[in-house]
Design a protein around this motif. Structure first.
Motif: not given
Length: 295
Positions: A172-178, A203-214
């Motif tokens: 999910v993070l990889a796709a958001l970064a792309r 999903a983003v909070r669990r993987a990165a510890g922040c909101s999708p916007k951040d």
């Protein structure tokens, strides 16, 4: 039958100001005695690299533990666990504490609500614990600082080794970064994954510890820093490259989050990179070279 080696330390108040302190380290294997029920006032990471067993938390439910796996023992949480008598297990553990544990928890590196975490590979975490064990030699004057630094390394290694994160990172993070530089809302990103915005936030909070916007903002500003440092693109062009049509808004946002204006950031880098910009990660075996400039 089991074998055990362990050491415990008592760091002073000044060492706690480093953020993390190691309180103890141990290496054990075999049919180990059952641990608990008990409740601790500090954190323990138990890395199980071979064998199997069980874990029971505050809710009384028993969970199976199959190596490679991590047991998070967090302050104030009752726990009870042990190796299967038939198989035993190999474990390495580190007791630690310090004010930085709150930040690591917020970022998702420590998961109090997930005491049993499957790992894809226990070797990097075992290596970090091995560094702590070597630092525990008698008379080491750097004991507290060396072991504290290794706890930071351990938390990173454990986060990277989580079985729900593949070798290329969380999907999910990889796709958001792309897609970070496209004019998409959080709802648009969620729809691309077949998720609701609430599911994406979880999903983003669990993987990165922040909101999708951040997270998207972090990716955008990270790329903006790279472009400012490594190219001579005007600030307006950098803004467009990272998804902002309004360069004034981009400059205000950059200044607020980075602490300095884009132009000033570029001046602080104080270097010129010849040969253009590339998104490719260099091969560590064959690093790129910059040819000498003609005079």
């Amino acid at each position: 039958m089991y074998h055990t080696w362990m050491r415990y330390f008592t760091p002073g108040p000044v060492h706690h100001r480093l953020g993390l302190v190691c309180l103890g380290v141990g290496l054990q294997h075999g049919t180990l005695p059952t641990v608990g029920p008990r409740t601790l006032d500090h954190h323990v990471a138990v890395v199980v690299s071979a064998g199997s067993g069980w874990y029971r938390g505050a809710d009384g439910r028993r969970a199976t533990v199959t190596a490679p796996a991590l047991l998070w023992l967090t302050p104030g949480t009752p726990h009870h666990y042990g190796a299967d008598p038939g198989t035993g297990w190999d474990e390495a553990f580190v007791d630690f504490s310090g004010p930085a544990t709150a930040t690591y928890t917020e970022l998702g590196y420590i998961e109090p609500d997930r005491p049993v975490v499957p790992l894809s590979d226990a070797a990097p975490a075992r290596a970090a614990i091995g560094r702590i064990a070597r630092a525990a030699r008698p008379g080491n004057p750097l004991l507290e600082v060396e072991t504290g630094a290794a706890v930071h390394e351990l938390l990173v290694a454990l986060r990277r080794a989580r079985a729900d994160t593949n070798a290329d990172g969380d999907p999910v993070l990889a796709a958001l970064a792309r897609d970070a530089f496209q004019p998409l809302s959080v709802a648009d990103h969620a729809a691309r994954h077949g998720m609701t915005p609430a599911e994406l936030r979880t999903a983003v909070r669990r993987a990165a510890g922040c909101s999708p916007k951040d997270y998207l903002l972090t990716v955008r500003l990270g790329r903006a820093k790279e472009l400012l440092a490594a190219t001579e693109l005007p600030v307006a062009a950098v803004a467009r490259r990272v998804g902002y049509d309004d360069p004034a808004y981009f400059s205000r946002l950059f200044t607020r989050r980075v602490g300095t204006a884009p132009i000033r950031f570029r001046e602080q880098q104080g270097r010129s990179v010849h040969g253009g910009w590339s998104d490719r990660v260099p091969d560590p075996e064959h690093p790129p070279t910059i040819p000498p400039r003609s005079v």
